[in-house]
Design an enzyme around this catalytic site. Sequence first.
Site, short mmCIF file in Angstrom:
data_model
loop_
_atom_site.label_atom_id
_atom_site.label_comp_id
_atom_site.label_asym_id
_atom_site.label_seq_id
_atom_site.Cartn_x
_atom_site.Cartn_y
_atom_site.Cartn_z
N GLU A 256 1.76 -1.69 -4.30
CA GLU A 256 2.53 -0.50 -4.63
C GLU A 256 1.68 0.52 -5.41
O GLU A 256 1.07 0.18 -6.43
CB GLU A 256 3.78 -0.89 -5.43
CG GLU A 256 4.64 0.27 -5.89
CD GLU A 256 5.14 1.15 -4.75
OE1 GLU A 256 5.63 0.62 -3.75
OE2 GLU A 256 5.00 2.39 -4.87
N THR A 300 6.41 4.10 0.90
CA THR A 300 6.15 2.69 1.24
C THR A 300 6.53 2.39 2.70
O THR A 300 5.78 1.72 3.42
CB THR A 300 6.97 1.74 0.35
OG1 THR A 300 6.76 2.08 -1.00
CG2 THR A 300 6.56 0.30 0.57
N HIS A 415 5.12 0.90 -9.89
CA HIS A 415 5.83 2.04 -9.29
C HIS A 415 6.17 3.03 -10.39
O HIS A 415 6.49 2.64 -11.50
CB HIS A 415 7.11 1.53 -8.61
CG HIS A 415 7.74 2.54 -7.70
ND1 HIS A 415 8.36 3.68 -8.16
CD2 HIS A 415 7.83 2.59 -6.34
CE1 HIS A 415 8.81 4.38 -7.13
NE2 HIS A 415 8.50 3.74 -6.02
N ASP A 474 -0.36 1.15 -0.76
CA ASP A 474 0.58 1.77 0.19
C ASP A 474 0.49 3.29 0.20
O ASP A 474 0.63 3.92 1.24
CB ASP A 474 2.02 1.28 -0.03
CG ASP A 474 2.63 1.65 -1.37
OD1 ASP A 474 1.89 2.12 -2.26
OD2 ASP A 474 3.86 1.46 -1.53
C1 GP9 Z 1 11.26 0.19 -2.66
C2 GP9 Z 1 9.79 0.25 -2.75
C3 GP9 Z 1 9.33 1.56 -3.31
O1 GP9 Z 1 11.79 -0.89 -2.02
O2 GP9 Z 1 9.22 -0.07 -1.56
O3 GP9 Z 1 9.39 2.59 -2.42
P1 GP9 Z 1 8.54 3.94 -2.62
O4 GP9 Z 1 9.30 4.81 -3.56
O5 GP9 Z 1 7.21 3.57 -3.16
O6 GP9 Z 1 8.46 4.52 -1.26
MN MN Z 2 5.51 2.52 -2.54
#
Ligand code: GP9
Ligand code: MN
Length: 636
Positions: A256, A300, A415, A474
């Site tokens: 992430e 993501t 995140h 990602d």
């Molecule tokens: C949520 C995670 C985060 O399930 O995958 O999503 P993002 O905000 O990074 O697209």
């Molecule tokens: Mn993400």
Amino acid sequence: MLKKEWPKHSILAIAIIATWLKTYFVYKTSFSITIDNALQEFILFINPLSLVLFVYGLSLFFKSEKGKNRYLVTVMMISSIILYANVAFYRFFSDFITLPVLFQTENFGDLGSSASESVYLSDVVYFADIIILLLAIKFIRVKANTVKAISVSAQRKAYFILSAAILFFNLGLSEAERPQLLTRSFDREMLVKNIGMYNYHLYDIYIQSKSQAQRALADGSELVEVNNYIRANQADPSKETFGAAEGRNLIVVSLESMQTFPINNKVNGQTITPFMNELTKDKDTIYFPNFYHQTGLGKTSDSEFLFENSLYPLSGGAVFFTHSGNTFNSLSERLGDKGYHTTVQHPNAKSFWNRDMMYESLKVDEFLDVDSFEIGEGDAVNWGMKDIPFMEQSVEHMAEMPQPFYSRLITLTNHHPFFLDEEDQFIEEYDSVSGTVNRYFQTVRYMDESIETLFDELKAKGLYENSVIVMYGDHYGISENHNEAMQQFLGKEITPYETAQLQRVPLFVHIPGYGEGHVNEEVGGQIDLRPTVLHLLGIKTTKDMQFGGDLFSEEHEEFVIFRDGRFITDNNVYAGNVCYDRATGEESDPAECEPYIDQAMTELDYSESIINGDLLRFYSEEEGQLQPNNQMLEIE
Ligand code: GP9
Ligand code: MN
């Protein structure tokens, strides 16, 4: 009969208030909608109002009282059925209804029976507003019309202006609470929470019918040109690496918000990613420092889409939401056909990014969502389960899986806004004007620890030797809003060139026992992951409709196209309409970038046409043929 005469529009007012309050009551009692603050609660409270005002208000155009009342009962019935259908559906699927589920019954074979099992007699309360309305119609006598026609129309106008004003007020608050809510449309819960159940359904109908219309107009012949382009640019696998991990389990980790810049770097004199730094020098790891994310609004989910399909995500909106009913030829499907058990593990609500729906189309055998994990006291922070316990439990899940398996783990702790409990802060914060950047280094460090945990657990469970582990960032974690802090950290000005270079995310391919690990300077992007991984596992992709190429192939072209048309080649970075020298960041001769500008657009358009037209339903990748007329496509 009550003696007293009530004001003229009493019945309409009662209907509006009854449905409004009932809807809010149902939100609070029948769905688990997470509310983090008072503003969110307020938005949830007012969100049924705008559409109810508008639709019920149309009754003002009826001349007779009878017609008015009939209309009100009918629309109230419809709204109650919509709300109730969602309640029954939610009881079983913990999700709101979206149009495709109504058409994808083959994917949800037990939908009908399970929905009927979720219906109880006491559910009449969901129709309480209708009962109230019927009683009101029966017992309330309203004053006869005394106002002139001209002021009736003025009143109506004022009424609809008010309902529009409430709608915009609602949207404004939602936008403040969730920027890009409608363009990114990441989660049905988020949509219901912000624009309300009824508006959500209208929005859903709009999104779905738009893509259905494009789909209906498409036919397979469009693929001929796309196929020619793909075959002309295809890279044959390298002999050395093709099949280097044949038959092994495939473990993929989506890191992430992990960018490349913290790797082999320090903050406050402290190493940020000790474990990943070791991997960059490891004998069993190939590390790619010139690897870029190519995601758009779907973040993501876009990276997942790129990984699984080697197609570009869409320019507007998240393809996971807009085209989850399409036919794909995903990596999961391919591995499934080769006898792999295919899974995704992610401790978040399954409807986030519409994953539950999309994974059906991607033919993922099993989605281990938040309900598959035990999140004990202190195991959650920020967006949900912490990565370290997540890694521990996901390896436990893997130990139970039939082999060979493919398991894709989506991490979460690193995140935005990058919050961490104190005991998980292994290094000091950075010191800059941006709290986001300051904390980012700490959560990246936490992620680094979690990867070490993954490796340790795999070894402990005896899964390590027989697996290949692929890990990639990602998308960016630090947006351009934090340029001042980034400038301070990197010690250089953030030009469009630097911004493009900051879209580098790390890629590690770790093959236990490989022994020939190295740093691979090849310029590549997420679009290349599918062929790279399939070839490592010894699976050919010669006839696949994919835009990426095997990063290990001698023929791989160094040309990475960003979703917004920027691109990177071996020699150049094209960003902000300027052609830069990739090595120095100096402006270079525009002619060096010129030929690639059109090619980038063409490639993005081809990919978009595949998605919008759902063209892969016309294509058989085993045969390299168009279906159903079996027209051969030219395969070199
Ligand atoms: C949520 C995670 C985060 O399930 O995958 O999503 P993002 O905000 O990074 O697209
Ligand atoms: Mn993400």
